[in-house]
Every structure is written in C-alpha cells, then in structure tokens.
Design a protein around this motif. Structure first.
Motif, short mmCIF file in Angstrom:
data_model
loop_
_atom_site.label_atom_id
_atom_site.label_comp_id
_atom_site.label_asym_id
_atom_site.label_seq_id
_atom_site.Cartn_x
_atom_site.Cartn_y
_atom_site.Cartn_z
N THR A 36 0.87 -1.12 0.11
CA THR A 36 -0.06 -0.04 0.15
C THR A 36 0.84 1.14 -0.05
O THR A 36 2.05 1.21 0.18
CB THR A 36 -1.01 -0.08 1.21
N THR A 37 0.31 2.45 -0.24
CA THR A 37 0.90 3.77 -0.09
C THR A 37 0.82 4.15 1.38
O THR A 37 -0.25 4.43 1.87
CB THR A 37 0.44 4.57 -1.14
N VAL A 38 1.85 4.27 2.11
CA VAL A 38 1.74 4.33 3.56
C VAL A 38 2.00 6.07 3.58
O VAL A 38 2.95 6.51 3.04
CB VAL A 38 3.00 3.90 4.41
N VAL A 39 0.86 6.66 4.21
CA VAL A 39 1.00 8.09 4.25
C VAL A 39 1.68 8.66 5.40
O VAL A 39 2.01 9.82 5.59
CB VAL A 39 -0.51 8.65 3.97
N GLY A 40 1.73 7.80 6.41
CA GLY A 40 2.26 8.33 7.72
C GLY A 40 2.10 7.15 8.89
O GLY A 40 1.39 6.21 8.86
N SER A 41 2.40 8.00 10.15
CA SER A 41 1.91 7.27 11.30
C SER A 41 0.91 7.94 12.09
O SER A 41 0.85 9.03 12.29
CB SER A 41 3.27 7.04 12.25
N ILE A 155 -5.82 -2.74 -14.30
CA ILE A 155 -5.00 -2.00 -13.35
C ILE A 155 -4.19 -0.98 -14.00
O ILE A 155 -4.24 0.57 -13.45
CB ILE A 155 -4.53 -2.91 -12.08
N GLU A 156 -3.41 -1.11 -14.89
CA GLU A 156 -2.59 -0.29 -15.17
C GLU A 156 -3.33 0.83 -16.04
O GLU A 156 -2.81 1.92 -16.44
CB GLU A 156 -1.47 -0.88 -16.49
N ASN A 161 0.26 1.83 -10.31
CA ASN A 161 1.56 1.58 -10.18
C ASN A 161 2.25 0.92 -9.16
O ASN A 161 1.53 0.44 -8.09
CB ASN A 161 2.26 3.15 -10.12
N ASN A 162 3.30 0.38 -9.58
CA ASN A 162 4.11 -0.63 -8.63
C ASN A 162 3.10 -1.85 -8.24
O ASN A 162 2.73 -1.99 -7.10
CB ASN A 162 4.34 0.19 -7.43
N VAL A 163 2.68 -2.47 -9.00
CA VAL A 163 2.00 -3.57 -9.06
C VAL A 163 2.66 -4.72 -8.60
O VAL A 163 3.62 -5.19 -8.93
CB VAL A 163 1.02 -3.90 -10.37
N ILE A 215 -2.65 -6.11 -7.15
CA ILE A 215 -2.80 -5.04 -6.64
C ILE A 215 -1.80 -3.69 -6.61
O ILE A 215 -0.50 -4.15 -6.83
CB ILE A 215 -2.93 -4.99 -4.92
N ALA A 216 -1.96 -2.44 -7.15
CA ALA A 216 -1.16 -1.53 -7.20
C ALA A 216 -1.10 -0.83 -6.01
O ALA A 216 -1.93 -0.68 -5.00
CB ALA A 216 -1.66 -0.46 -8.24
#
Length: 269
Positions: A36-41, A155-156, A161-163, A215-216
């Motif tokens: 996943t895209t981690v946005v922070g804590s 998906i593409e 991205n980064n699948v 999953i991207a």
C-alpha cells in the motif's frame, strides 16, 4: 566381563540432557507496508489521516494562436484513514528471563502474532475498517493466466503503479501446476524467483485459500505506526517477573478499487 559405562546406566548428573531453541523463520511481513501507499503514522483511536486526491485533471485542448483558452476545473476526493491497535502481552518469570536461550524467540513470537492479525484484518476483516477483500467475488482463472493478464491491463489502465501479486500458498501451488500444453509436464510459469508475469510475488497465509490478489500500491492508502516491543519490570512485581508487550497501529482505505483485482485458482491441496 568388561564394565562399560553407558548413558542409560548413569543418572542425569553424569549424562545431562541438553536443550536447544530452534529459531522460527516464518516471520510475516506487514502487507500494509509492502503493498500500500503509507502516508504516515497515527496515534489514537479517534485520530484520522485525511488524504486529499485530485481525481480528474483539467481538460486540455489544442488552441490556435491568439484564441482564448477555455477555463478548466479539477475534482477532488478526501480519503479518511482511521487506525486500530494490534497488541499482545506476556508475563515471564525472572528465572525464565535469565535463561540463556529462548527470550529472543518469545519476542519474535509476539511480533509474528501482531503481524498475523494485522494482515488478516487488512485483507479479510468483515467489520469496519473492512478488509480490502471483504465482499469481493474473485474471478476464476481456469487453467491459464488470461484473466490475470486482463486484470493487470485494467489496473494499469487505471494508472495503477508498482503492481504486485499476493497469493495464498495453495494458489501458488496451483499456479505451479499450470502446464505449457495438455499432457505436458513442462510448467507454464516460472515462479522460482518469486515473480508472476514479471510482477513481484508475495506468498501470504493471510490470503483466502486458493486466491490471488493483484494490487497497485496506489490502490490503497494506509497509516501504520512502528511495531514496538516494550518490557516492564513493574507490571508483574508481585510475580517476580517482567511483562513484554508488542504493539502496532494500522489503518487503510481503498483509494481506487479499479487498481486491484481478486482471482481464484483451483487447488488440489
């Protein structure tokens, strides 16, 4: 007759048993960090991460010299992430703590437990925050990877991205049984390098049996705090022991469902 001294005839003081601790290597990775895209804590059950995303870019056009350019617009979406805490606690006597082996493996067991529940919740939780696979009906692969190729194209096409591919071990086993032709023993796929159709392949028991997730990274936004293992000598004071606690906090939201696909592959296991 010779008097041969052997271990069955002596006591434990002369032939003591030996103890060995076998390190386990099945430490699960945190899927939230991996796919996943981690946005922070975040810290706190009531604290949210608010993520603004531009959904539609302004329309561009070919404009003749001197002509006015039409005013455009963009649309926005706000995704909200709320986290849950995953934790466990153990009490260990000081006598056990002072043993030469094993304490490190107990800590690893706590980390494994936190990772396992976080992964299961992220994928399959039926209550809020729901797992990303909750309510999703998988597409059957059949005896070839055509549906997988089509899913990757969708998906593409949605700018994923980064699948990556996440699969239950039984699904990986079924994919390894795909053959180049009927009656052939030649495998159709080479999964030795942990890749599938050139995509990174992650084997995870947290996935439903026989299922494959494509999953991207920008399909899901997440927040995750560092996994910490803490020790307290006060908590178990009346037991002459210590307490060890493992905690981690994580949450997620699907940003674009078109950037992930769930497939199933028949397994004979």
């Amino acid at each position: 007759m010779a008097n041969i001294i052997i271990t069955p005839g002596t006591n434990s003081a002369f032939a003591p048993d030996k103890s060995f601790v076998i390190p386990r290597t099945d430490l699960e990775g945190f899927l939230l960090q991996q796919i996943t895209t981690v946005v922070g804590s975040l810290e706190g059950d009531a604290v949210h991460a608010r993520i603004g995303v531009v959904d539609d870019d302004p329309t561009s056009a070919i404009v003749k010299e001197g002509d006015p350019i039409d005013e455009g617009a963009v649309t926005f979406t706000e995704h909200v992430v709320q986290t849950s805490k995953f934790a466990n606690l153990l009490v260990i006597s000081n006598e056990q703590r002072r043993q030469p082996d094993g304490l490190g493996e107990i800590g690893n067991a706590q980390v494994r437990s936190v990772a396992a529940i976080a992964n299961r919740q992220f994928l399959q939780a039926g209550t809020a925050p729901k797992g990303i696979l909750s309510g999703v009906a998988p597409t059957a692969l059949g005896d070839n990877t055509d549906a997988l190729v089509d899913a990757l194209a969708v998906i593409e096409g949605a700018y994923g991205n980064n699948v990556q591919v996440v699969a239950h071990p039984t699904a990986v086993a079924a994919l390894r049984k795909f053959k180049t032709a009927a009656g052939s023993n030649m495998p159709a796929l080479d999964l030795a390098a942990d890749t599938l159709l050139g995509l990174p392949l992650i084997k995870s028991p947290a996935m439903p049996a026989g299922q494959v997730l494509v999953i991207a990274k920008n399909a899901v936004y997440s927040a995750i705090s560092p996994l910490t293992v803490a020790l307290s000598e006060e908590y178990a004071f009346n037991r002459d022991g210590v307490a060890t606690r493992a905690t981690c906090r994580g949450g997620w939201v699907i940003a674009d469902p078109a950037r992930l696909a769930l497939l199933s592959v028949e397994s004979t296991l």
